[in-house]
Enzyme design. Structure first.
Site, short mmCIF file in Angstrom:
data_model
loop_
_atom_site.label_atom_id
_atom_site.label_comp_id
_atom_site.label_asym_id
_atom_site.label_seq_id
_atom_site.Cartn_x
_atom_site.Cartn_y
_atom_site.Cartn_z
N ASN A 167 -2.38 0.05 -3.89
CA ASN A 167 -1.29 0.58 -3.07
C ASN A 167 -1.30 -0.06 -1.69
O ASN A 167 -2.35 -0.13 -1.05
CB ASN A 167 -1.42 2.10 -2.94
N HIS A 193 -7.71 -2.02 -1.59
CA HIS A 193 -8.62 -1.77 -2.70
C HIS A 193 -7.83 -1.62 -3.99
O HIS A 193 -6.73 -1.09 -4.00
CB HIS A 193 -9.47 -0.52 -2.44
#
Lengths: 217, 217
Positions: free
Chosen positions: B144, B157
């Site tokens: 995201n 991440h």
């Protein structure tokens, strides 16, 4: 400590074409590299690679969206010897694209090590290009493996999905449909042609900027 | 056609450590490579790299989950010169892990080209390792970028999230919480230690199988 002396160099990628005998992480779900029933294999088969740093004009027959007929039109945004990317035909938002390896790889664990590195490299390039082409600075990257994870087409693919700021109600619907439930809109083909061209040009800009070392950390 | 003669070789990765002057796709959101308030920078700073093909035993002080105190315990599953991966402290399912670059990179477009290739390479390896360690063969990969895309920690991440077959009600909740809404369970630290060790060992197995060319396409 031995761990401190671990060689920090990155493993080299093969400098020539992929060796089809490269090792696999996982026993393959299928040994074939092209599936006649797979829509993404069909896309791979009809669009030859082009240099992504210098894409053909959108009038080129090489980019003709109808090449995939009688299957839905395909609006290509990237075509390398190893990967293809194109607009999702049922986008969750304007600029929703898919990136996949050319060969038929059902899941992420079915791609070769070299293909996985190439997918990672182009995820960043395509993300930057979609941001440039849409003006939307937030986005999701999603990749689903298997029916329980809402994978629909069994040829692995990353989604890059712009996330414009939405009013609450549309935002709820957005999350609900992210994994395949609910209604998605069909691609507007008039809009798609211009959008795909903007993404292809933005990919070229990103690759040229990388080459020229435009930005420093 | 010129596109047919396009050089099909893959670009080489740098064979030594990352050049911090590597080009960027995007103007950086921040010029710093470590943020003192970032929990993932903290994890990167306390765990040195180890050889992922030969991880230290779980009793090693190098893997002590309490090294991140007073922040939550960290159950490491990968630590290379460029990347770290660890169990999510609020997992959506058993085996939910996060993979990130060591330097502070807010979004996917902030990583270097070499880092993006390395992330792609280890996404495949970690996916195979999580499948081995959990016995769950379906999973999602999610990444995201930005608040509108439900990014919470602004250090980029990838999530790798096993998707066991769930009964309908739990499945609905699963999708609803995938993007940060609703309730997630806290990591069970007793369970986490053994799980992290199984993932580290599975990573080593995958890397050794790759090295040995165990499977052919």
């Amino acid at each position: 400590m031995a761990t401190r002396t671990y060689d920090s160099s990155l493993p080299p990628l093969p400098s020539t074409d992929f060796d089809p005998g490269l090792p696999r992480a996982h026993p393959p779900s299928t040994s074939q590299t092209s599936d006649p029933d797979c829509p993404f294999c069909h896309i791979s088969s009809v669009f030859p690679p082009y240099n992504p740093a210098s894409p053909p004009p959108s009038t080129s027959p090489l980019l003709n969206p109808a090449l995939t007929a009688p299957q839905p039109s395909t609006f290509l945004v990237l075509s390398t010897p190893h990967l293809v990317a194109f607009l999702d035909i049922m986008p969750l938002s304007l600029g929703h694209i898919l990136l996949c390896p050319r060969p038929h790889r059902p899941k992420l664990t079915d791609v070769t090590p070299a293909e996985s590195a190439e997918l990672g490299r182009y995820l960043r390039v395509l993300s930057a290009a979609v941001v440039k082409a849409t003006g939307v600075g937030d986005w999701n990257v999603v990749q689903n493996n298997g029916a329980a994870a809402a994978q629909v087409v069994p040829h692995m693919h990353f989604h890059v999905i712009p996330r414009p700021e939405l009013r609450d109600q549309r935002s709820e619907r957005f999350t609900a449909t992210m994994f395949g439930r609910g209604q998605r809109d069909e691609l507007d083909e008039g809009e798609a042609e211009g959008l795909a061209e903007r993404v292809r040009r933005a990919v070229a800009e990103v690759l040229r900027a990388d080459e020229e070392g435009g930005w420093k950390l």
